[in-house]
Design an enzyme around this catalytic site. Structure first.
Site, short mmCIF file in Angstrom:
data_model
loop_
_atom_site.label_atom_id
_atom_site.label_comp_id
_atom_site.label_asym_id
_atom_site.label_seq_id
_atom_site.Cartn_x
_atom_site.Cartn_y
_atom_site.Cartn_z
N ARG A 1 0.82 -1.21 0.00
CA ARG A 1 0.00 0.00 0.00
C ARG A 1 0.85 1.27 0.00
O ARG A 1 0.49 2.28 -0.62
CB ARG A 1 -0.92 -0.03 1.22
N HIS B 1 0.33 4.25 -2.62
CA HIS B 1 0.03 5.62 -2.18
C HIS B 1 1.16 6.58 -2.57
O HIS B 1 0.92 7.79 -2.65
CB HIS B 1 -0.23 5.66 -0.68
N ASP B 2 2.34 6.06 -2.80
CA ASP B 2 3.43 6.90 -3.30
C ASP B 2 3.19 7.22 -4.77
O ASP B 2 3.19 8.38 -5.18
CB ASP B 2 4.78 6.19 -3.12
N ASP C 1 8.01 8.55 -6.39
CA ASP C 1 9.19 9.36 -6.06
C ASP C 1 9.48 9.39 -4.56
O ASP C 1 10.26 10.21 -4.08
CB ASP C 1 9.00 10.80 -6.56
N ASN D 1 -4.04 8.81 4.28
CA ASN D 1 -2.83 8.25 4.87
C ASN D 1 -2.77 8.29 6.39
O ASN D 1 -2.19 7.42 7.03
CB ASN D 1 -1.60 8.97 4.31
N PRO E 1 -7.71 7.20 -4.67
CA PRO E 1 -9.11 6.77 -4.69
C PRO E 1 -9.64 6.50 -3.29
O PRO E 1 -8.90 6.04 -2.42
CB PRO E 1 -9.09 5.50 -5.54
N HIS F 1 -6.53 -6.05 -2.41
CA HIS F 1 -7.35 -6.15 -1.20
C HIS F 1 -7.63 -7.60 -0.80
O HIS F 1 -8.46 -7.86 0.05
CB HIS F 1 -8.67 -5.39 -1.38
N ASP G 1 -4.21 -14.28 -2.97
CA ASP G 1 -4.84 -15.20 -3.91
C ASP G 1 -6.03 -14.51 -4.57
O ASP G 1 -6.13 -13.28 -4.51
CB ASP G 1 -5.26 -16.50 -3.20
#
Length: 316
Positions: free
Chosen positions: A60, A64-65, A72, A92, A161, A191, A244
């Site tokens: 994650r 999120h980066d 970066d 975050n 999102p 997820h 999976d």
């Protein structure tokens, strides 16, 4: 002809000077830090074996980066007097974790190859190794990213999102970063590991009719109508620490934890993709791996742009 020769010579000269931006490559550290990949892998395996959830957290962090101004490592920067970083942005705060694992890896690499391996590349490799550690697919990570010297609180709030989004907004959010709806569904398969806070799925449990009633009853015990906002539940209750295709099987049975999850299988354009992945894990694995390579290539800093941070939380 003479003109084209001059142009060719000029391009070649610029290439020699290194003025043409470098591209990401698979063997970027082969000569400068040959132990980089094995060191990252060892540290990730250790962290994930100690706490399986860390695999989802590291995956994650990379996501999120990359969705905020490209891959970066801006997500790792602490606030400074000149900018408010991304750590405290809505998506975050009280949610992203694993910074300590990245710091440990960075410190190890700084002792063996000082100033060579970027924090952005560590995030990309750690995400891949986390998925593999939890029995998921692997892929070849492109390397050579450099680290930003600033971060954007505003972009983190606007570009990531939300778990409350409807399908059309999810498609738009990913499309803004260059992804197709199919790639969005594949990436959402992340997820299949990890957990979410009660605050983010309470409305689904108490007010939505598209949640399996047995699952809803079980979720209510740990996520009451008020309070316990930070109480955690697995995004995939079936195999919570195995990467999976159970996530997609869950969606086909109205067992998606988040509103945004179930939107992928709600009578819309992505239903058939969810069904395909629920029936064929190999197809999901292949599509997920390709989408992760693409995600890792969002607007990287290369060449002389950015820097190689010595400490991932601070600009040099």
């Amino acid at each position: 002809m003479a003109h084209s020769k001059i142009l060719y010579g000029l391009c070649f000269y610029m290439l020699l000077l290194g003025l043409v931006h470098a591209q990401l490559s698979t063997n970027f550290y082969a000569a400068t830090c040959p132990n980089a990949l094995s060191a990252i892998r060892t540290a990730v395996l250790k962290a994930v074996s100690k706490e399986h959830r860390m695999g989802a957290s590291l995956l994650r962090l990379h996501f999120h980066d990359c969705f905020v101004n490209g891959c970066d490592a801006s997500v790792l920067l602490d606030d400074t007097s000149s900018f408010t970083g991304e750590k405290t942005a809505g998506p975050n705060a009280n949610s992203l974790r694993g910074y300590d694992v990245i710091d440990t890896i960075k410190s190890q690499l700084e002792s063996t190859c000082p100033g060579v391996v970027s924090c952005a590349d560590i995030l990309a490799v750690a995400a891949r190794d986390s998925v593999a550690a939890l029995s998921g697919p692997s892929w070849t990570v492109q390397l050579g990213r450099r680290d930003s010297t600033t971060a954007s609180f505003a972009a983190a709030n606007s570009d990531l999102p939300s778990p409350l989004m409807d399908l059309s907004d999810l498609i738009t959010s990913f499309s803004n970063k260059g992804f197709t709806a199919k790639e969005m569904v594949a990436l959402s398969g992340s997820h299949t590991i990890g957990q979410a806070r009660c605050l983010l799925f309470r409305n689904r449990v108490y007010n939505e009719t598209t949640l399996d009633s047995t699952l809803a009853t079980s979720l209510k015990s740990s996520c009451p109508g008020t309070g316990s906002d930070d109480s955690l539940s697995s995004l995939d209750a079936v195999t919570p620490v195995t990467f999976d295709n159970s996530y997609f099987k869950n969606l086909a049975n109205n067992k998606g934890l988040l509103h945004s999850d179930q939107q992928l299988f709600s009578g819309g354009t992505t239903d058939s993709q969810v069904k395909t992945y629920s029936l064929n894990s190999a197809t999901f694995y292949a599509d997920f791996a390709k989408a992760m390579v693409k995600m890792g290539s969002i607007s990287p800093l290369t060449g002389s742009d950015g820097q190689i941070r010595t400490n991932c939380a601070k600009v040099n």
